[in-house]
Design an enzyme around this catalytic site. Structure first.
Site, PDB file in Angstrom:
ATOM      1  N   CYS A 119      21.989  18.493  36.033  1.00  0.00           N
ATOM      2  CA  CYS A 119      23.478  18.460  37.164  1.00  0.00           C
ATOM      3  C   CYS A 119      23.246  19.778  38.062  1.00  0.00           C
ATOM      4  CB  CYS A 119      24.743  18.230  35.891  1.00  0.00           C
ATOM      5  SG  CYS A 119      26.261  18.577  36.841  1.00  0.00           S
ATOM      6  N   CYS A 159      30.028  16.775  33.029  1.00  0.00           N
ATOM      7  CA  CYS A 159      31.198  16.998  33.793  1.00  0.00           C
ATOM      8  C   CYS A 159      31.790  15.523  34.674  1.00  0.00           C
ATOM      9  CB  CYS A 159      30.743  18.050  35.181  1.00  0.00           C
ATOM     10  SG  CYS A 159      29.640  17.387  36.180  1.00  0.00           S
ATOM     11  N   HIS A 206      25.817  -2.325  31.354  1.00  0.00           N
ATOM     12  CA  HIS A 206      24.671  -1.836  31.131  1.00  0.00           C
ATOM     13  C   HIS A 206      24.909  -0.792  31.824  1.00  0.00           C
ATOM     14  CE1 HIS A 206      23.215  -5.135  27.488  1.00  0.00           C
ATOM     15  NE2 HIS A 206      24.570  -4.506  27.322  1.00  0.00           N
ATOM     16  N   THR A 257      21.112 -15.669  30.077  1.00  0.00           N
ATOM     17  CA  THR A 257      21.031 -14.874  28.645  1.00  0.00           C
ATOM     18  C   THR A 257      20.465 -15.677  27.537  1.00  0.00           C
ATOM     19  OG1 THR A 257      22.512 -13.514  28.143  1.00  0.00           O
ATOM     20  CG2 THR A 257      23.252 -14.731  28.994  1.00  0.00           C
ATOM     21  N   ASP A 274      18.787  -3.439  36.571  1.00  0.00           N
ATOM     22  CA  ASP A 274      18.131  -3.548  37.909  1.00  0.00           C
ATOM     23  C   ASP A 274      18.548  -3.165  39.674  1.00  0.00           C
ATOM     24  OD1 ASP A 274      18.958  -6.453  38.379  1.00  0.00           O
ATOM     25  OD2 ASP A 274      16.871  -7.235  36.931  1.00  0.00           O
ATOM     26  N   ASN A 297      19.981 -22.126  32.127  1.00  0.00           N
ATOM     27  CA  ASN A 297      18.879 -22.070  30.882  1.00  0.00           C
ATOM     28  C   ASN A 297      17.691 -22.538  31.477  1.00  0.00           C
ATOM     29  OD1 ASN A 297      19.064 -18.977  30.337  1.00  0.00           O
ATOM     30  ND2 ASN A 297      20.633 -19.425  28.818  1.00  0.00           N
ATOM     31  N   CYS A 315      26.511  13.054  34.941  1.00  0.00           N
ATOM     32  CA  CYS A 315      26.248  14.254  33.937  1.00  0.00           C
ATOM     33  C   CYS A 315      27.787  14.052  32.619  1.00  0.00           C
ATOM     34  CB  CYS A 315      26.293  15.512  34.572  1.00  0.00           C
ATOM     35  SG  CYS A 315      27.146  16.931  34.159  1.00  0.00           S
TER      36      CYS A 315
END
Ligand SMILES: [Zn+2]
Length: 245
Positions: A146, A129, A118, A187, A103, A212, A126
């Site tokens: 691209c 390339c 991630h 998490t 985010d 948490n 792309c």
């Protein structure tokens, strides 16, 4: 000693503190979660986010990606927890941050040494390339291409069926192996391969703090100090504890 005081003490003693964050830290910013009862994967078929599906049906896939990622995330702002972590880095208490979130909120809050495990949702990439582009340079209402290779650009976050980028994996493992304190925030420890990271730090002898709202996969196994509650409140308490001495 209160748990917050214990955490602040460990942070002060540490020479190399690393943070590891997940979806829980962005809940107060209104970012919807992927898992759980109201999660996105209850509403949408995850197979539409497979990398092969994306290149086979770019138009269909893009419409959904734009709706549930770019449209939803575009006005989301960092919350006090993101800002507190940026402040802790600025003060020298945190050396690096690994986030599972795409985010961009740590980035927007001003954290500098971030590993986006991630990927992120501010760039397009792309796969031919390797060039990256800022989303602001494209009209996201239809599939971006691209300009050099004329193939669809993919959001710069990991799709199902894609590997974590090699340099990202290596940097994350290196941080886990080198830290003497790891702070886990928001998490559950259920998303792999990200979930393998914190036990690496423990194995090398690092102390582990967890913030948490509920117990995670880690709490009983590797955590030294568990702080239950909202990340923004707890991080602000830790900050003022550190500032007070
Ligand atoms: Zn290209």
């Amino acid at each position: 000693m209160s748990q917050v005081k214990r955490a602040a003490y460990l942070i002060k003693q540490s020479k190399f503190t690393v943070c590891f964050t997940g979806a829980g830290i962005s809940v107060e910013s209104g970012v919807p979660s992927f898992r759980g009862e109201d999660g996105l994967w209850e509403k949408y078929d995850p197979s539409m986010f497979e990398i092969d599906y994306f290149y086979k049906h770019p138009d269909k896939s893009w419409a959904l990606i734009n709706k549930i990622f770019f449209e939803v995330l575009k006005d989301k702002k960092p919350n006090k927890a993101h800002f507190a972590l940026a402040k802790l880095e600025e003060l020298g208490y945190i050396k690096a941050l690994i986030t599972q979130n795409i985010d961009n909120l740590h980035y927007l809050a001003g954290s500098k040494n971030i590993v986006e495990y991630h990927g992120n949702s501010r760039m397009l990439v792309c796969r031919n390339c390797g060039r990256k582009f800022n989303i602001s340079d494209f009209d996201l209402s239809s599939v971006p291409y691209c300009p050099y290779c004329k193939i669809p650009l993919k959001p710069d976050f990991i799709f199902f069926g894609e590997m974590i980028q090699k340099e990202v994996q290596e940097k994350s493992e290196q941080l886990m192996n080198n830290c003497d304190l790891l702070i886990i925030i928001g998490t559950s420890g259920l998303v792999y391969p990200a979930a393998f990271l914190p036990p690496m730090a423990k194995k090398k002898g690092a102390k582990i703090i967890e913030i948490n709202k509920t117990f995670s996969e880690y709490t009983d196994k590797i955590v030294d100090v568990f702080l239950e509650g909202s990340a923004s409140e707890i991080l602000e308490e830790i900050l003022s504890e550190l500032n007070a001495h």
